[in-house]
Scaffold this motif. Structure first.
Motif, PDB file in Angstrom:
ATOM      1  N   TYR A 251       9.831 -48.031 -48.941  1.00  0.00           N
ATOM      2  CA  TYR A 251       9.621 -46.719 -49.577  1.00  0.00           C
ATOM      3  C   TYR A 251       8.642 -45.863 -48.764  1.00  0.00           C
ATOM      4  N   ALA A 252       7.513 -46.460 -48.377  1.00  0.00           N
ATOM      5  CA  ALA A 252       6.491 -45.682 -47.663  1.00  0.00           C
ATOM      6  C   ALA A 252       7.001 -45.206 -46.307  1.00  0.00           C
ATOM      7  N   GLY A 253       7.741 -46.067 -45.596  1.00  0.00           N
ATOM      8  CA  GLY A 253       8.280 -45.687 -44.297  1.00  0.00           C
ATOM      9  C   GLY A 253       9.267 -44.535 -44.405  1.00  0.00           C
ATOM     10  N   ASP A 254      10.151 -44.611 -45.404  1.00  0.00           N
ATOM     11  CA  ASP A 254      11.139 -43.549 -45.607  1.00  0.00           C
ATOM     12  C   ASP A 254      10.457 -42.247 -46.017  1.00  0.00           C
ATOM     13  N   ARG A 255       9.465 -42.348 -46.880  1.00  0.00           N
ATOM     14  CA  ARG A 255       8.744 -41.164 -47.372  1.00  0.00           C
ATOM     15  C   ARG A 255       8.063 -40.427 -46.207  1.00  0.00           C
ATOM     16  N   SER A 256       7.440 -41.181 -45.329  1.00  0.00           N
ATOM     17  CA  SER A 256       6.743 -40.582 -44.195  1.00  0.00           C
ATOM     18  C   SER A 256       7.707 -39.804 -43.306  1.00  0.00           C
ATOM     19  N   ARG A 257       8.878 -40.394 -43.044  1.00  0.00           N
ATOM     20  CA  ARG A 257       9.870 -39.723 -42.196  1.00  0.00           C
ATOM     21  C   ARG A 257      10.385 -38.462 -42.865  1.00  0.00           C
ATOM     22  N   LYS A 258      10.696 -38.535 -44.165  1.00  0.00           N
ATOM     23  CA  LYS A 258      11.255 -37.380 -44.875  1.00  0.00           C
ATOM     24  C   LYS A 258      10.247 -36.232 -44.939  1.00  0.00           C
ATOM     25  N   GLU A 259       8.980 -36.560 -45.147  1.00  0.00           N
ATOM     26  CA  GLU A 259       7.970 -35.500 -45.233  1.00  0.00           C
ATOM     27  C   GLU A 259       7.846 -34.737 -43.914  1.00  0.00           C
ATOM     28  N   THR A 260       8.002 -35.436 -42.805  1.00  0.00           N
ATOM     29  CA  THR A 260       7.968 -34.771 -41.497  1.00  0.00           C
ATOM     30  C   THR A 260       9.154 -33.819 -41.347  1.00  0.00           C
ATOM     31  N   LEU A 261      10.344 -34.265 -41.758  1.00  0.00           N
ATOM     32  CA  LEU A 261      11.540 -33.417 -41.657  1.00  0.00           C
ATOM     33  C   LEU A 261      11.419 -32.189 -42.560  1.00  0.00           C
ATOM     34  N   ILE A 262      10.897 -32.384 -43.755  1.00  0.00           N
ATOM     35  CA  ILE A 262      10.742 -31.270 -44.698  1.00  0.00           C
ATOM     36  C   ILE A 262       9.708 -30.264 -44.168  1.00  0.00           C
ATOM     37  N   GLU A 263       8.635 -30.790 -43.627  1.00  0.00           N
ATOM     38  CA  GLU A 263       7.568 -29.951 -43.101  1.00  0.00           C
ATOM     39  C   GLU A 263       8.082 -28.999 -42.016  1.00  0.00           C
ATOM     40  N   HIS A 264       9.024 -29.467 -41.205  1.00  0.00           N
ATOM     41  CA  HIS A 264       9.506 -28.663 -40.077  1.00  0.00           C
ATOM     42  C   HIS A 264      10.836 -27.966 -40.359  1.00  0.00           C
ATOM     43  N   GLY A 265      11.262 -27.940 -41.624  1.00  0.00           N
ATOM     44  CA  GLY A 265      12.425 -27.154 -41.996  1.00  0.00           C
ATOM     45  C   GLY A 265      13.768 -27.793 -41.703  1.00  0.00           C
ATOM     46  N   PHE A 266      13.811 -29.109 -41.518  1.00  0.00           N
ATOM     47  CA  PHE A 266      15.079 -29.778 -41.267  1.00  0.00           C
ATOM     48  C   PHE A 266      15.748 -30.234 -42.564  1.00  0.00           C
ATOM     49  N   ARG A 267      14.973 -30.323 -43.638  1.00  0.00           N
ATOM     50  CA  ARG A 267      15.507 -30.779 -44.924  1.00  0.00           C
ATOM     51  C   ARG A 267      14.828 -30.045 -46.071  1.00  0.00           C
ATOM     52  N   LEU A 268      15.545 -29.956 -47.190  1.00  0.00           N
ATOM     53  CA  LEU A 268      14.950 -29.448 -48.423  1.00  0.00           C
ATOM     54  C   LEU A 268      14.022 -30.505 -49.015  1.00  0.00           C
ATOM     55  N   PRO A 269      13.025 -30.104 -49.796  1.00  0.00           N
ATOM     56  CA  PRO A 269      12.113 -31.089 -50.411  1.00  0.00           C
ATOM     57  C   PRO A 269      12.832 -32.140 -51.259  1.00  0.00           C
ATOM     58  N   SER A 270      13.994 -31.780 -51.852  1.00  0.00           N
ATOM     59  CA  SER A 270      14.722 -32.747 -52.696  1.00  0.00           C
ATOM     60  C   SER A 270      15.243 -33.929 -51.896  1.00  0.00           C
ATOM     61  N   ALA A 271      15.263 -33.828 -50.541  1.00  0.00           N
ATOM     62  CA  ALA A 271      15.710 -34.962 -49.713  1.00  0.00           C
ATOM     63  C   ALA A 271      14.823 -36.187 -49.933  1.00  0.00           C
ATOM     64  N   LYS A 272      13.570 -35.945 -50.393  1.00  0.00           N
ATOM     65  CA  LYS A 272      12.673 -37.080 -50.654  1.00  0.00           C
ATOM     66  C   LYS A 272      13.215 -38.004 -51.743  1.00  0.00           C
ATOM     67  N   ASP A 273      14.106 -37.458 -52.593  1.00  0.00           N
ATOM     68  CA  ASP A 273      14.651 -38.280 -53.676  1.00  0.00           C
ATOM     69  C   ASP A 273      15.881 -39.070 -53.248  1.00  0.00           C
ATOM     70  N   ASN A 274      16.344 -38.872 -52.005  1.00  0.00           N
ATOM     71  CA  ASN A 274      17.310 -39.801 -51.410  1.00  0.00           C
ATOM     72  C   ASN A 274      16.466 -40.842 -50.682  1.00  0.00           C
ATOM     73  N   ARG A 275      16.161 -41.904 -51.364  1.00  0.00           N
ATOM     74  CA  ARG A 275      15.138 -42.834 -50.880  1.00  0.00           C
ATOM     75  C   ARG A 275      15.455 -44.250 -51.317  1.00  0.00           C
ATOM     76  N   PRO A 276      14.781 -45.226 -50.718  1.00  0.00           N
ATOM     77  CA  PRO A 276      14.893 -46.593 -51.244  1.00  0.00           C
ATOM     78  C   PRO A 276      14.091 -46.730 -52.536  1.00  0.00           C
ATOM     79  N   LEU A 277      14.381 -47.754 -53.296  1.00  0.00           N
ATOM     80  CA  LEU A 277      13.602 -48.040 -54.501  1.00  0.00           C
ATOM     81  C   LEU A 277      12.178 -48.425 -54.117  1.00  0.00           C
ATOM     82  N   THR A 278      11.236 -48.068 -54.971  1.00  0.00           N
ATOM     83  CA  THR A 278       9.886 -48.614 -54.803  1.00  0.00           C
ATOM     84  C   THR A 278       9.941 -50.096 -55.188  1.00  0.00           C
ATOM     85  N   PHE A 279       8.904 -50.833 -54.847  1.00  0.00           N
ATOM     86  CA  PHE A 279       8.948 -52.262 -55.152  1.00  0.00           C
ATOM     87  C   PHE A 279       9.010 -52.502 -56.660  1.00  0.00           C
ATOM     88  N   ASP A 280       8.265 -51.709 -57.442  1.00  0.00           N
ATOM     89  CA  ASP A 280       8.287 -51.884 -58.903  1.00  0.00           C
ATOM     90  C   ASP A 280       9.676 -51.587 -59.464  1.00  0.00           C
TER      91      ASP A 280
END
Length: 591
Positions: A251-280
């Motif tokens: 989860y943390a690895g995917d989140r870090s990558r998505k935030e970089t893409l969103i920051e630079h305009g490659f993805r919408l913020p909702s892309a963060k919800d296309n993610r792996p499950l958290t451990f819980d």
């Protein structure tokens, strides 16, 4: 400012197996799925995936036009060329479909607006395998959205785009705003026209109607559940000391990558919800589970025996002994082996040379030569890739047939190296961290763990026990730990190995068991791939031989086909035709 697009392009065979797994889970109960950590990544809704399958029945009313429209509606593509999974081909009133989950072609013949016949056909030989009464065709993609939901999703994406672009422009980031607008509008145009676009999974929150932060549907969503929503399946987590931490880190690895893409305009913020499950989230969705490991960690023990506190042992504080929880029924130790084999003898020798002792490398060479003369194989583990390569070259210069193995070597090549090692094509294998879990090498009689006293991930208690275990398949197995001092991790690994040896020896004496080396067939996946390719060539050859008749004419035709394929850079076809030419010469000669 350059971003290399990461598309959801998957190896065809992996994609076929993925669809076969999900379709089996939706249609039957007797299913075992072997999955990697990708099972916690978004996969599309099982409800929508199951809802839009296409049923074709013999004698049913179905026009050619409707059939083609419905195939396109479930993301199949039309082709005039060779069929691939997820494609269909039309010739007159005959429609041939290759589903994404099977290695067959379904031929549907229409008479007017009626289905006249349905046949299952071999995709290579074109032989009719079976006449079918009915077939189910599932979607070619896992991300399926009903047409009535698509309009709402598009409006939601547009609204998010407008808000995000306004936010970027307010902060003076016009380049990012333009980039995001161009990308998103193109994706929306593709979704409107064909219902799909590369990277559609990044809009999955809008299509599924989930709220921000909600967990996505994954492979686990396709497994059966009870009426009250509880998981109704068993999960076995193999090599849990590694797998559990892998799942937790996704989860943390995917989140870090998505935030970089969103920051630079490659993805919408909702892309963060296309993610792996958290451990819980993963933990909640698997219900009953079994953790299997030779070196279980604190998490597995705590989960199995709630209320008990596992003690820290040695330098590796996460490492615990299941034996210390013998009163807990949920922890089961398997110490004895059906073959009676006992864990290998351990010996500690210094790294540095002194007097007549010349140091770890010279000592390992001496011991290796003895074992190789006896017909055994030897392994050396190093701390770095560079050291593995250098040591391998040094051993070759000393007359020991050696190869190295590390993460830079591709998977198929690794399999070839390990198979060659077992066959005795070389005698010594030098590795870093790949010679741990899950390798059965019964021919190995000696392992040298170089620099065993360098505390860290590669020389932790867990790593040492796993590496020592590679010599536990041979009755003559022995391990030398080269170290100038005994670290906490080494002491733990040595004590645990000795504890197991004591129990195994007592068990063998009590039951009169004589230990014997494992006898295991050398199975090389590359051989099965070669056999499959050869069988394909034989099927085509038999068909063409019957058509042409003359061997000489057939050879000339095949050589022309191979040259044409090379000119078109279709090297896969050229390789198959080359194999056919070789078979023709083997069977009939060149005359």
């Amino acid at each position: 400012d350059t971003y290399i697009e990461k598309e959801a392009q998957i190896n065809e065979e992996i994609d076929r197996l993925r669809h076969e797994a999900t379709q089996s889970l939706l249609t039957r109960r007797d299913v075992i799925v072997v999955a990697s950590v990708s099972c916690i990544y978004g996969l599309g809704s099982p409800v929508e995936y199951e809802k839009v399958n296409l049923k074709i029945e013999r004698d049913a009313t179905l026009s050619r036009r409707d059939l083609l429209r419905r195939l396109v509606g479930i993301y199949f593509e039309r082709t005039p060329a060779d069929l691939k999974p997820g494609y269909f081909r039309v010739t007159g009133n005959t429609v041939e479909i290759m589903p994404v989950n099977e290695r067959v072609v379904y031929r549907v013949e229409l008479s007017g607006d009626t289905v006249a016949s349905i046949m299952s056909i071999d995709p290579v030989s074109r032989e009719v395998l079976e006449e079918k009464r009915s077939i189910f065709i599932f979607p070619a993609k896992h991300f399926v959205t009903p047409e009535d939901e698509r309009g709402r999703a598009i409006r939601d994406i547009q609204a998010e785009l407008e808000g995000r672009v306004e936010e970027l422009k307010r902060s003076g980031r016009n380049l990012e705003a333009e980039r995001l607008t161009r990308r998103t509008r193109y994706d929306l145009a593709m979704i409107r026209e064909v219902g799909y676009c590369n990277g559609i999974e990044n809009y999955s929150r809008h299509f599924s109607g989930r709220k921000e932060g909600d967990a996505p549907d994954t492979l686990l969503s396709y497994f059966p559940h009870t009426k009250d929503g509880r998981p109704d399946f068993l999960t076995v987590i193999d090599e849990s000391h590694v797998t559990v931490s892998q799942i937790a880190g996704m989860y943390a690895g995917d989140r870090s990558r998505k935030e970089t893409l969103i920051e630079h305009g490659f993805r919408l913020p909702s892309a963060k919800d296309n993610r792996p499950l958290t451990f819980d989230e993963f933990d909640e969705r698997i219900g009953l589970r079994i953790y299997t490991s030779a070196t279980p960690g604190e998490y597995e023990i705590r989960k199995s025996c709630p209320g008990q506190n596992p003690p820290a042992t040695g330098a590796d504080s996460r490492q615990v002994r299941p034996a210390e929880f013998s009163e807990c029924d949920a922890v089961v130790e398997q110490i004895v082996r059906p073959t009676g084999l006992i864990d290998p003898k351990l010996e500690v020798r210094p790294v540095t040379g002194a007097g007549t002792y010349r140091g770890q490398i010279a000592d390992f060479i001496t011991e290796a030569e003895i074992r190789i003369k006896e017909g055994g194989r030897v392994i050396a583990t190093t701390l770095t890739k560079r050291m593995a390569e250098d040591l391998s070259q040094f051993l070759v210069e000393k007359g020991i047939k050696t190869q190295y193995l590390h993460s830079d070597i591709k998977t198929i090549e690794r399999i070839e190296i390990l198979s060659s090692f077992r066959r005795g094509e070389f005698d010594c294998l030098v590795g870093v961290n790949l010679l741990r879990e899950g390798l059965d090498l019964p021919e190995v009689t000696l392992i040298g763990i170089l620099d065993a006293d360098k505390e860290g991930f590669l020389r932790s208690g867990t790593s040492l026990i796993q590496t020592i275990g590679r010599a536990a398949r041979n009755v003559n197995g022995r391990v030398i730990l080269y170290a100038d001092r005994v670290t906490g991790s080494m002491k733990y690994a040595m004590d645990e190995t000795e504890r197991r040896r004591t129990l195994q020896i007592e068990h063998n004496k009590k039951h009169g068991i004589t230990p014997r080396t494992i006898e295991k067939k050398i199975y090389d996946i590359t051989e099965s791939l070669d056999r499959e390719r050869r069988k394909t060539a034989e099927d085509i050859l038999n068909r063409d031989r019957a058509r042409v008749g003359s061997t000489q004419a057939l050879l000339a035709e095949k050589e022309q086909q191979m040259e044409q394929a090379v000119r078109e850079l279709d090297f896969e076809t050229a390789a198959i035709v080359r194999d056919e030419i070789q078979l023709i010469k083997e069977r009939y000669g060149s005359g």
